[in-house]
Design a protein around this motif. Structure first.
Motif, PDB file in Angstrom:
ATOM      1  N   GLY A 115       0.744  -1.264   0.052  1.00 31.83           N
ATOM      2  CA  GLY A 115       0.162   0.049  -0.042  1.00 31.83           C
ATOM      3  C   GLY A 115       0.892   1.134  -0.021  1.00 31.83           C
ATOM      4  O   GLY A 115       0.415   2.332  -0.762  1.00 31.83           O
ATOM      5  N   LYS A 116       1.842   1.277   0.837  1.00 31.56           N
ATOM      6  CA  LYS A 116       2.669   2.485   0.983  1.00 31.56           C
ATOM      7  C   LYS A 116       1.978   3.778   0.769  1.00 31.56           C
ATOM      8  O   LYS A 116       2.115   4.694   0.147  1.00 31.56           O
ATOM      9  N   GLU A 117       1.097   3.865   2.083  1.00 35.72           N
ATOM     10  CA  GLU A 117       0.340   4.996   2.073  1.00 35.72           C
ATOM     11  C   GLU A 117      -0.046   5.458   3.490  1.00 35.72           C
ATOM     12  O   GLU A 117      -0.207   4.485   4.436  1.00 35.72           O
ATOM     13  N   ILE A 118      -0.231   6.706   3.758  1.00 35.13           N
ATOM     14  CA  ILE A 118      -0.922   7.104   5.031  1.00 35.13           C
ATOM     15  C   ILE A 118      -2.317   6.918   5.353  1.00 35.13           C
ATOM     16  O   ILE A 118      -3.045   7.360   4.169  1.00 35.13           O
ATOM     17  N   VAL A 119      -2.896   6.346   6.283  1.00 34.20           N
ATOM     18  CA  VAL A 119      -4.253   5.758   6.068  1.00 34.20           C
ATOM     19  C   VAL A 119      -5.274   6.180   7.052  1.00 34.20           C
ATOM     20  O   VAL A 119      -6.421   6.437   7.299  1.00 34.20           O
ATOM     21  N   GLY A 120      -4.370   6.563   8.170  1.00 30.00           N
ATOM     22  CA  GLY A 120      -5.270   7.105   9.447  1.00 30.00           C
ATOM     23  C   GLY A 120      -4.306   8.013  10.333  1.00 30.00           C
ATOM     24  O   GLY A 120      -2.901   8.348  10.259  1.00 30.00           O
ATOM     25  N   ILE A 121      -4.859   8.547  11.418  1.00 30.48           N
ATOM     26  CA  ILE A 121      -4.243   9.113  12.643  1.00 30.48           C
ATOM     27  C   ILE A 121      -4.745   8.697  13.794  1.00 30.48           C
ATOM     28  O   ILE A 121      -5.635   8.261  14.042  1.00 30.48           O
ATOM     29  N   CYS A 122      -3.457   8.416  14.490  1.00 27.93           N
ATOM     30  CA  CYS A 122      -3.666   7.776  15.773  1.00 27.93           C
ATOM     31  C   CYS A 122      -3.155   8.627  16.744  1.00 27.93           C
ATOM     32  O   CYS A 122      -2.397   9.752  16.733  1.00 27.93           O
TER      33      CYS A 122
END
Length: 130
Positions: free
Chosen positions: A50-57
Motif C-alpha cells: 500500500g505504502k500510504e498514510i491511512v489514518g491518524i492515531c
C-alpha cells in the motif's frame, strides 16, 4: 508511525481500540517514541503493502519498557485510532510533492517512527481531504 498492514493494519488498530506500539529496535525511532506525549497525534502509515498514510492515531500512554525487548533498552507507547483519512496519501504523492521533499519518510525510509513538522502535518491533511 509505520506498520506493515499484513502484520498490523489500521483496521487491526481500530478493532483493538488501544494498542501498545512495540517491537521498535532502532535507536532513533525509539528516541522519537520517548519524545511523544499523551494527546500527541501520529500518522498511521502502511509500509511495504500500500505504502500510504491511512489514518491518524493518538498517544494515550507515554514511553515505557517494551517487554518484547530482552535487552531492556527499548520502549513502546500506547496508541488509539483517531480518524481514518478520507483519502489515503500515497508514498508516490508524497515523493512528487515539493513541499514534502525533505520529510523523513523520504530521507530515512527505513525509520519506523519519525517526526513530522506542523507545516508538513497540515499539508498532508490537506492532501487527505481533512
Amino acid at each position: 508511525m509505520k506498520s506493515e498492514p499484513d502484520v498490523f493494519s489500521w483496521a487491526d488498530l481500530v478493532a483493538k481500540e488501544v494498542e501498545p506500539w512495540d517491537g521498535v529496535r532502532n535507536y532513533q525511532a525509539a528516541a522519537n517514541l520517548k519524545a511523544m506525549q499523551i494527546g500527541d497525534q501520529a500518522f498511521f502509515y502502511h509500509s511495504n503493502i500500500g505504502k500510504e498514510i491511512v489514518g491518524i492515531c493518538r498517544i494515550v500512554r507515554t514511553a515505557y519498557p517494551d517487554p518484547t525487548d530482552a535487552t531492556g533498552r527499548f520502549v513502546m507507547v500506547d496508541v488509539v485510532p483517531d480518524v481514518a483519512l478520507k483519502r489515503p496519501v500515497s508514498l508516490a504523492q508524497i515523493k512528487a510533492d515539493t513541499v514534502l521533499a525533505d520529510i523523513p519518510l523520504i530521507r530515512q525510509s527505513r525509520l519506523s517512527v519519525m517526526p513530522i513538522t506542523p507545516a508538513h502535518w497540515r499539508h498532508i491533511l490537506r492532501l487527505a481531504g481533512i
